[in-house]
Design a protein around this motif. Structure first.
Motif, PDB file in Angstrom:
ATOM      1  N   ALA A  29       0.825  -1.208   0.000  1.00  7.96           N
ATOM      2  CA  ALA A  29       0.000   0.000   0.000  1.00  7.96           C
ATOM      3  C   ALA A  29       0.860   1.259   0.000  1.00  7.96           C
ATOM      4  O   ALA A  29       0.559   2.239  -0.706  1.00  7.96           O
ATOM      5  CB  ALA A  29      -0.928  -0.006   1.219  1.00  7.96           C
ATOM      6  N   ALA A  30       1.966   1.241   0.768  1.00  6.31           N
ATOM      7  CA  ALA A  30       2.863   2.401   0.787  1.00  6.31           C
ATOM      8  C   ALA A  30       3.508   2.608  -0.579  1.00  6.31           C
ATOM      9  O   ALA A  30       3.628   3.741  -1.061  1.00  6.31           O
ATOM     10  CB  ALA A  30       3.934   2.209   1.866  1.00  6.31           C
ATOM     11  N   ILE A  31       3.935   1.513  -1.212  1.00 11.89           N
ATOM     12  CA  ILE A  31       4.541   1.633  -2.539  1.00 11.89           C
ATOM     13  C   ILE A  31       3.528   2.148  -3.549  1.00 11.89           C
ATOM     14  O   ILE A  31       3.835   3.013  -4.394  1.00 11.89           O
ATOM     15  CB  ILE A  31       5.115   0.275  -2.975  1.00 11.89           C
ATOM     16  CG1 ILE A  31       6.308  -0.110  -2.085  1.00 11.89           C
ATOM     17  CG2 ILE A  31       5.540   0.294  -4.435  1.00 11.89           C
ATOM     18  CD1 ILE A  31       6.833  -1.516  -2.332  1.00 11.89           C
ATOM     19  N   CYS A  36       1.513   6.507  -7.075  1.00  8.54           N
ATOM     20  CA  CYS A  36       0.428   7.392  -7.515  1.00  8.54           C
ATOM     21  C   CYS A  36       0.799   8.860  -7.315  1.00  8.54           C
ATOM     22  O   CYS A  36       0.515   9.701  -8.190  1.00  8.54           O
ATOM     23  CB  CYS A  36      -0.843   7.056  -6.747  1.00  8.54           C
ATOM     24  SG  CYS A  36      -1.529   5.431  -7.120  1.00  8.54           S
ATOM     25  N   VAL A  37       1.428   9.181  -6.184  1.00 10.15           N
ATOM     26  CA  VAL A  37       1.828  10.566  -5.937  1.00 10.15           C
ATOM     27  C   VAL A  37       2.840  11.028  -6.982  1.00 10.15           C
ATOM     28  O   VAL A  37       2.738  12.134  -7.537  1.00 10.15           O
ATOM     29  CB  VAL A  37       2.384  10.713  -4.507  1.00 10.15           C
ATOM     30  CG1 VAL A  37       3.016  12.087  -4.323  1.00 10.15           C
ATOM     31  CG2 VAL A  37       1.284  10.499  -3.489  1.00 10.15           C
ATOM     32  N   TRP A  41       2.283  13.985  -9.567  1.00  9.99           N
ATOM     33  CA  TRP A  41       3.164  15.144  -9.386  1.00  9.99           C
ATOM     34  C   TRP A  41       3.990  15.399 -10.639  1.00  9.99           C
ATOM     35  O   TRP A  41       4.135  16.554 -11.075  1.00  9.99           O
ATOM     36  CB  TRP A  41       4.065  14.911  -8.180  1.00  9.99           C
ATOM     37  CG  TRP A  41       4.970  16.069  -7.878  1.00  9.99           C
ATOM     38  CD1 TRP A  41       6.253  16.259  -8.282  1.00  9.99           C
ATOM     39  CD2 TRP A  41       4.635  17.222  -7.096  1.00  9.99           C
ATOM     40  NE1 TRP A  41       6.752  17.431  -7.815  1.00  9.99           N
ATOM     41  CE2 TRP A  41       5.778  18.065  -7.077  1.00  9.99           C
ATOM     42  CE3 TRP A  41       3.491  17.628  -6.418  1.00  9.99           C
ATOM     43  CZ2 TRP A  41       5.797  19.276  -6.392  1.00  9.99           C
ATOM     44  CZ3 TRP A  41       3.514  18.842  -5.743  1.00  9.99           C
ATOM     45  CH2 TRP A  41       4.656  19.642  -5.738  1.00  9.99           C
ATOM     46  N   ASN A  42       4.548  14.349 -11.236  1.00 12.26           N
ATOM     47  CA  ASN A  42       5.389  14.493 -12.426  1.00 12.26           C
ATOM     48  C   ASN A  42       4.636  14.283 -13.736  1.00 12.26           C
ATOM     49  O   ASN A  42       5.254  14.309 -14.797  1.00 12.26           O
ATOM     50  CB  ASN A  42       6.562  13.505 -12.357  1.00 12.26           C
ATOM     51  CG  ASN A  42       7.456  13.759 -11.169  1.00 12.26           C
ATOM     52  OD1 ASN A  42       7.728  14.900 -10.821  1.00 12.26           O
ATOM     53  ND2 ASN A  42       7.923  12.701 -10.532  1.00 12.26           N
ATOM     54  N   SER A 337       6.814   0.095 -15.743  1.00 13.17           N
ATOM     55  CA  SER A 337       8.121   0.384 -15.142  1.00 13.17           C
ATOM     56  C   SER A 337       8.075   0.416 -13.621  1.00 13.17           C
ATOM     57  O   SER A 337       9.108   0.228 -12.968  1.00 13.17           O
ATOM     58  CB  SER A 337       8.651   1.721 -15.665  1.00 13.17           C
ATOM     59  OG  SER A 337       7.798   2.781 -15.284  1.00 13.17           O
ATOM     60  N   THR A 338       6.898   0.664 -13.042  1.00 14.29           N
ATOM     61  CA  THR A 338       6.819   0.749 -11.582  1.00 14.29           C
ATOM     62  C   THR A 338       6.453  -0.578 -10.928  1.00 14.29           C
ATOM     63  O   THR A 338       6.489  -0.669  -9.692  1.00 14.29           O
ATOM     64  CB  THR A 338       5.757   1.793 -11.183  1.00 14.29           C
ATOM     65  OG1 THR A 338       4.506   1.474 -11.818  1.00 14.29           O
ATOM     66  CG2 THR A 338       6.191   3.176 -11.615  1.00 14.29           C
TER      67      THR A 338
END
Length: 621
Positions: A29-31, A36-37, A41-42, A337-338
């Motif tokens: 969940a943290a990953i 998502c952030v 953001w980018n 990629s993530t």
């Protein structure tokens, strides 16, 4: 072609644990949150295109300055803009050195350490260099009362002052303004925009001020220098280079549409005099900063000029930017990629289990199930057990050196095959199948318990004794079974410690039952009962194949191979994974003597895993 029609998948080990499960989902969940952030953001879900830009500038301002030897002079755009600069830049004069009424004639050169002279021989006619103001005439003339220099044909009088006046002559240029017009285009999206936005009219441009409106395209020069962290008065003395940076970061999606310029300023040249040899905007060959231009006129029929050595600030306008628009392909690429980030969860949990931070008991069991080690065929690991040692040795096979003489790579405690031990002792008990087996003694019904042929198998009969009748099992050959074993060889090999090993062809077969000299294992009663006893071997074979014929072809070979496995289960136990147990030469000799091959040819011991006999301990098996 059949090899191509296959699918391979990874092996997973599932651990039922609330703590590990909670930790896994918390990390995932943290990953996911971080991914998502970063994506939002980018704007990793967008396709980007770089900006194509053009810039025009218009400088406005007028001031009155007092020039030494000239008087008060009004300076407007034509005076302080200086010569034409590069594209996307403009120049504003802030300080000046004026040399008036220069004419084409002969005059002394400016004194310098390499221009002083004493006689005409020190001056060479027609000579010049990069620091000269004219061409030497060959004469040495007085420059002042104390110094003489070479005479030159030049614009006279030559410029003598090297350092600009302080404070700057045109310090009032701080209040000049510049209108910067910037047109941009993003070719990939066919999008056009300029920094003068559609809602900016002439009234807005006359009244806007950067202090209250960050989008105002009109800039006061003093504010530009101040926002760069500099002092205009100090910078105006020798000049410098300022950068006006316009950044376009555009989002062209319908819901989040945004495309506005952002201005920033910084000084581009080195301002510290002790850090650079030539401070200011630029420099002349003699090291004096500044640049020159002249104004010509005709006085009494002769051409004259006024030379201006100008110092000022050059403003370079630099445009950067990109525009982004949603692209499904870029979104898929980013997601792909993530996915590798989730491997962090596996690495961390494996580390916790491996370092026993989670549980000391779970770690070894987990790695045994997850990791499967495979030894290289060229580096075969053999498992060796000596009767006079309690540990099991792991030795790398060698094609040149005897196995008996090789040094072990590791020593492991013997892992006993408890199923084999229980089953063997159960078969050796004299009360086994007491309800179905007749009394001990010869007779045809005595051997029908195990299907191994005639002859008594259990009970207090001759098999349990050590007399000559103990070895008369059917097909076992004459001679005692519980006796002293094979005779000592008159010429035993050098590596043999018990004196009963036969010479071997291969070095990896040169192994004795002992590490040091002593009695041979084959002379012991357990070897006779657990390895050579025909009834036990027949029971093992019948257990493995209940429908096998007790007197079928190849029965001797089956008994021989079963005896090899019995020895391994007894003396080695459960061999370590990927290690091949080796039967000593003396034991191989004894087994082959008891169960010989009809043609005298032997294939050699093929190392395989032992079959547990745990089920054999059950009386119903």
């Amino acid at each position: 072609m059949l090899g191509l029609c296959q699918y391979e998948t990874n092996k997973l080990v599932r651990i039922q644990s609330v703590r590990l499960g909670s930790l896994k989902w918390s990390l995932n969940a943290a990953i996911l949150l971080v991914i998502c952030v970063l994506m939002l953001w980018n704007r990793k879900y967008q396709q980007f295109d770089l900006v194509v830009s053009s810039v025009t500038m218009k400088v406005k301002g007028v001031t009155q300055a007092h020039l030494p030897g000239v008087g008060d002079v009004v300076w407007d755009v034509a005076d302080y803009s200086g010569p034409q600069q590069d594209k996307n830049s403009f120049f504003v004069v802030t300080n000046v050195i004026v040399t008036k009424n220069q004419k084409q004639e002969k005059c002394p050169e400016v004194p310098n350490k390499d221009k002083l002279c004493r006689t005409d021989q020190d001056c060479r006619k027609g000579a010049w260099n990069e620091q000269s103001h004219g061409i030497q005439t060959g004469s040495c003339v007085k420059f002042d009362v104390l110094r003489k220099t070479c005479e030159v044909s030049a614009w006279c009088p030559v410029e003598t002052r090297k350092h600009p006046p302080r404070p700057a002559v045109l310090a009032a240029a701080e209040n000049f303004t510049v209108l910067i017009k910037n047109n941009i285009r993003f070719p990939a999206f066919n999008f056009f925009r300029r920094n003068i936005l559609p809602d900016m009219n002439s009234t807005y441009l006359r009244t806007c001020h950067r202090g209250s409106d960050s989008l105002c395209p009109i800039f006061r020069l003093g504010d530009v220098v101040r926002e760069a962290g500099e002092n205009f008065s100090d910078m105006a003395v020798e000049g410098g280079v300022m950068g006006v940076l316009i950044s376009w970061d555009c989002d062209l999606d319908l819901l989040t549409h945004r495309c506005l310029p952002r201005y920033s300023f910084r000084r581009l040249d080195e301002k510290e005099n002790n850090r650079t040899l030539y401070p200011g905007l630029n420099f002349r060959s003699d090291g004096a900063p500044g640049q020159r231009y002249a104004k010509y006129n005709v006085v009494n029929g002769a051409e004259e000029r006024t030379l201006y050595k100008a110092f000022g600030i050059r403003f370079d306008v630099m445009v950067f930017g990109q525009a982004g628009k949603f692209s499904f392909i870029q979104l898929i690429i980013y997601i792909g990629s993530t996915l590798s980030y989730y491997a962090v969860t596996t690495v961390l949990i494996d580390w916790l289990i491996g370092t026993r931070c989670y549980s000391a008991e779970v770690g070894p069991n987990y790695w045994q199930r997850k990791v499967e080690a495979v030894q290289d065929g060229l580096q075969c690991v053999l498992c060796v057990s000596y009767v006079d040692e309690s540990d099991v040795r792991l030795v790398k096979a060698s094609h040149k050196k005897s196995l008996q003489l090789l040094k072990p790579i590791s020593l492991l405690p013997r892992q006993q095959d408890t199923g084999h031990l229980t089953a063997a002792l159960s078969w050796l008990q004299p009360t086994v199948d007491r309800d179905t087996e007749p009394k001990a003694g010869p007779g045809p019904e005595a051997g029908r318990v195990t299907g191994s042929g005639p002859g008594p198998e259990v009970g207090p009969g001759p098999e349990a004794s050590s007399g000559p009748e103990a070895g008369r099992e059917a097909g076992s050959g004459p001679g005692p079974e519980a006796g002293p074993g094979p005779e000592l060889l008159p010429s035993a090999p050098a590596w043999c410690r018990c004196g009963r090993c036969s010479p071997c062809v291969l070095p990896q077969e040169e192994l004795c039952c002992r590490r040091s000299a002593g009695a041979c294992l084959t002379s012991s009663a357990p070897f006779e009962q657990l390895v050579l006893r025909r009834s036990l071997l027949a029971a093992v074979l019948l257990y493995q194949d209940p429908l096998s014929s007790p007197a079928g072809p190849g029965q001797a070979a089956a008994l021989r191979h079963c005896a090899y496995r019995q020895y391994v289960s007894w003396r080695v136990g459960l061999p370590p994974k990927d290690a091949h147990p080796v039967v000593p030469s003396c034991c191989v000799r004894r087994i082959r003597e008891r169960y010989p091959s009809p043609d005298g040819q032997y294939s050699g011991f093929m190392p395989v895993r032992t079959v547990t006999m745990k089920a054999c301990a059950n009386e119903k098996a």
